[in-house]
Design a protein around this motif. Structure first.
Motif, mmCIF file in Angstrom:
data_model
loop_
_atom_site.group_PDB
_atom_site.id
_atom_site.type_symbol
_atom_site.label_atom_id
_atom_site.label_comp_id
_atom_site.label_asym_id
_atom_site.label_seq_id
_atom_site.Cartn_x
_atom_site.Cartn_y
_atom_site.Cartn_z
ATOM 1 N N ILE A 1 11.601 61.680 -25.768
ATOM 2 C CA ILE A 1 10.888 62.457 -24.750
ATOM 3 C C ILE A 1 10.711 63.899 -25.195
ATOM 4 N N ALA A 2 11.759 64.458 -25.805
ATOM 5 C CA ALA A 2 11.684 65.841 -26.297
ATOM 6 C C ALA A 2 10.588 65.990 -27.350
ATOM 7 N N MET A 3 10.467 64.995 -28.245
ATOM 8 C CA MET A 3 9.445 65.068 -29.294
ATOM 9 C C MET A 3 8.047 64.976 -28.695
ATOM 10 N N LYS B 1 -10.184 70.308 -21.606
ATOM 11 C CA LYS B 1 -10.069 68.936 -22.109
ATOM 12 C C LYS B 1 -8.606 68.589 -22.375
ATOM 13 N N THR B 2 -7.908 69.487 -23.030
ATOM 14 C CA THR B 2 -6.514 69.205 -23.361
ATOM 15 C C THR B 2 -5.610 69.337 -22.145
ATOM 16 N N LYS B 3 -5.990 70.135 -21.159
ATOM 17 C CA LYS B 3 -5.204 70.250 -19.934
ATOM 18 C C LYS B 3 -5.118 68.901 -19.224
ATOM 19 N N SER B 4 -6.228 68.185 -19.175
ATOM 20 C CA SER B 4 -6.233 66.867 -18.529
ATOM 21 C C SER B 4 -5.385 65.879 -19.322
ATOM 22 N N LEU B 5 -5.383 66.012 -20.668
ATOM 23 C CA LEU B 5 -4.568 65.134 -21.509
ATOM 24 C C LEU B 5 -3.086 65.411 -21.273
ATOM 25 N N VAL B 6 -2.706 66.689 -21.185
ATOM 26 C CA VAL B 6 -1.322 67.066 -20.917
ATOM 27 C C VAL B 6 -0.874 66.507 -19.580
ATOM 28 N N SER B 7 -1.729 66.621 -18.576
ATOM 29 C CA SER B 7 -1.399 66.108 -17.240
ATOM 30 C C SER B 7 -1.185 64.600 -17.263
ATOM 31 N N ALA B 8 -2.032 63.879 -18.005
ATOM 32 C CA ALA B 8 -1.918 62.415 -18.098
ATOM 33 C C ALA B 8 -0.621 62.010 -18.784
ATOM 34 N N ILE B 9 -0.270 62.730 -19.869
ATOM 35 C CA ILE B 9 0.965 62.403 -20.595
ATOM 36 C C ILE B 9 2.187 62.676 -19.728
ATOM 37 N N MET B 10 2.179 63.784 -18.983
ATOM 38 C CA MET B 10 3.317 64.122 -18.126
ATOM 39 C C MET B 10 3.494 63.082 -17.014
ATOM 40 N N GLY C 1 12.816 55.925 -9.284
ATOM 41 C CA GLY C 1 13.915 56.320 -8.421
ATOM 42 C C GLY C 1 15.277 56.208 -9.075
ATOM 43 N N MET C 2 15.382 55.382 -10.129
ATOM 44 C CA MET C 2 16.658 55.216 -10.834
ATOM 45 C C MET C 2 16.765 56.128 -12.051
ATOM 46 N N GLY C 3 15.758 56.993 -12.229
ATOM 47 C CA GLY C 3 15.796 57.941 -13.335
ATOM 48 C C GLY C 3 15.308 57.393 -14.650
ATOM 49 N N ASN C 4 14.641 56.238 -14.636
ATOM 50 C CA ASN C 4 14.164 55.604 -15.866
ATOM 51 C C ASN C 4 12.649 55.696 -15.989
ATOM 52 N N LEU C 5 12.178 55.652 -17.217
ATOM 53 C CA LEU C 5 10.742 55.538 -17.464
ATOM 54 C C LEU C 5 10.307 54.109 -17.171
ATOM 55 N N LYS C 6 9.077 53.956 -16.745
ATOM 56 C CA LYS C 6 8.535 52.613 -16.523
ATOM 57 C C LYS C 6 8.008 52.072 -17.848
ATOM 58 N N ALA C 7 8.405 50.835 -18.171
ATOM 59 C CA ALA C 7 7.996 50.247 -19.447
ATOM 60 C C ALA C 7 6.476 50.168 -19.569
ATOM 61 N N SER C 8 5.803 49.899 -18.452
ATOM 62 C CA SER C 8 4.342 49.791 -18.482
ATOM 63 C C SER C 8 3.702 51.135 -18.828
ATOM 64 N N ARG C 9 4.334 52.238 -18.399
ATOM 65 C CA ARG C 9 3.796 53.559 -18.722
ATOM 66 C C ARG C 9 4.039 53.917 -20.187
ATOM 67 N N VAL C 10 5.151 53.472 -20.725
ATOM 68 C CA VAL C 10 5.440 53.720 -22.142
ATOM 69 C C VAL C 10 4.407 53.020 -23.008
ATOM 70 N N LEU C 11 3.982 51.834 -22.564
ATOM 71 C CA LEU C 11 2.944 51.100 -23.293
ATOM 72 C C LEU C 11 1.646 51.903 -23.319
ATOM 73 N N GLN C 12 1.289 52.511 -22.183
ATOM 74 C CA GLN C 12 0.097 53.366 -22.143
ATOM 75 C C GLN C 12 0.277 54.597 -23.019
ATOM 76 N N LEU C 13 1.510 55.118 -23.044
ATOM 77 C CA LEU C 13 1.815 56.292 -23.855
ATOM 78 C C LEU C 13 1.622 55.974 -25.342
ATOM 79 N N ARG C 14 2.026 54.758 -25.737
ATOM 80 C CA ARG C 14 1.872 54.362 -27.143
ATOM 81 C C ARG C 14 0.392 54.294 -27.526
ATOM 82 N N LYS C 15 -0.443 53.783 -26.623
ATOM 83 C CA LYS C 15 -1.877 53.710 -26.907
ATOM 84 C C LYS C 15 -2.460 55.109 -27.109
ATOM 85 N N MET C 16 -1.995 56.056 -26.263
ATOM 86 C CA MET C 16 -2.472 57.437 -26.404
ATOM 87 C C MET C 16 -1.989 58.039 -27.719
#
Length: 233
Positions: A125-127, A140-149, A156-171
């Motif tokens: 996450i830090a990287m 243009k990059t502001k919208s990209l930053v917002s999407a990544i964040m 609610g349990m403090g974990n990332l959603k696996a489905s979102r990580v998959l989208q993150l990998r595509k980006m």
């Protein structure tokens, strides 16, 4: 038959007041006694109905366990064949859907899963955040930053959603940025899901071609009254 004679009693004001108080007391005691009898009747009804229904529900639960176990036992060989034919490792696939050849019935077997990550996820996450900070500040990059964040937001349990990580990998793949891609890879490698209970979902198709889930729990099974209420909506 002799006519009944009415006796008229004369009372002083004090006597009339005392008699009225006596009548009020009797009425209050009678009402209290009736409420107590009603409570005792209610408690008795509750005891009788609970005692009658709990054994039935225990039998229902036992029957569900037996059928569930039988279904998984029957499909154990099917899953082995599927693994050999399709070259899929059984442990890598959490759900398996089987559809009848006539297209009117299907069954899904699988495990409920809770997303979880090892501590190294924080490094990834830090990287990724470092990559975000390195971006320019145009619209243009502001919208990209917002999407990544948004993809890095936790549940609610403090974990990332696996489905979102998959989208993150595509980006990350589209960005061609080594730092971004490495950060996402560390996040993926830290993924450590927890398998919970096995589930079964059974469905059938009606004459109109619509799929219906067969309710397999007391919560999902509608009573006649609930079905009528649903129809009236």
């Amino acid at each position: 038959m002799e006519n009944e004679k009415k006796v008229q009693v004369e009372m002083t004001a004090e006597q009339a007041e005392a008699f009225a108080a006596f009548q009020a007391k009797q009425k209050k005691e009678a009402e209290a006694a009736q409420r107590k009898a009603d409570r005792e009747t209610y408690a008795k009804m509750v005891d009788e109905e609970v005692a009658a229904v709990i054994p039935e529900l225990r039998r229902l639960s036992d029957n569900i366990k037996v059928v569930k176990s039988k279904v998984y036992q029957n499909f154990a060989q099917v899953l082995d064949i599927k693994s050999n034919v399709l070259g899929i490792t059984k442990d890598t696939q959490r759900t398996h859907t089987f559809t009848h050849s006539d297209g009117n019935m299907r069954l899904t077997l699988g495990y409920n899963c809770i997303d979880g990550y090892r501590d190294t996820v924080e490094d990834g996450i830090a990287m990724v955040k470092q990559y975000i900070e390195s971006l320019a500040t145009d619209e243009k990059t502001k919208s990209l930053v917002s999407a990544i964040m948004r993809l890095l937001s936790r549940d609610g349990m403090g974990n990332l959603k696996a489905s979102r990580v998959l989208q993150l990998r595509k980006m990350a793949e589209e960005s061609n940025d080594d730092k971004f891609m490495e950060g996402v890879k560390i996040i993926e490698e830290a993924y450590q899901p927890t398998m919970t209970r096995q589930f079964i979902r059974a469905e059938y198709k009606d004459k109109k071609g619509q799929w219906h889930i067969i309710p397999l729990s007391v919560t999902d099974a509608d009573t006649d009254e609930e079905e009528e209420a649903e129809v009236k909506k």
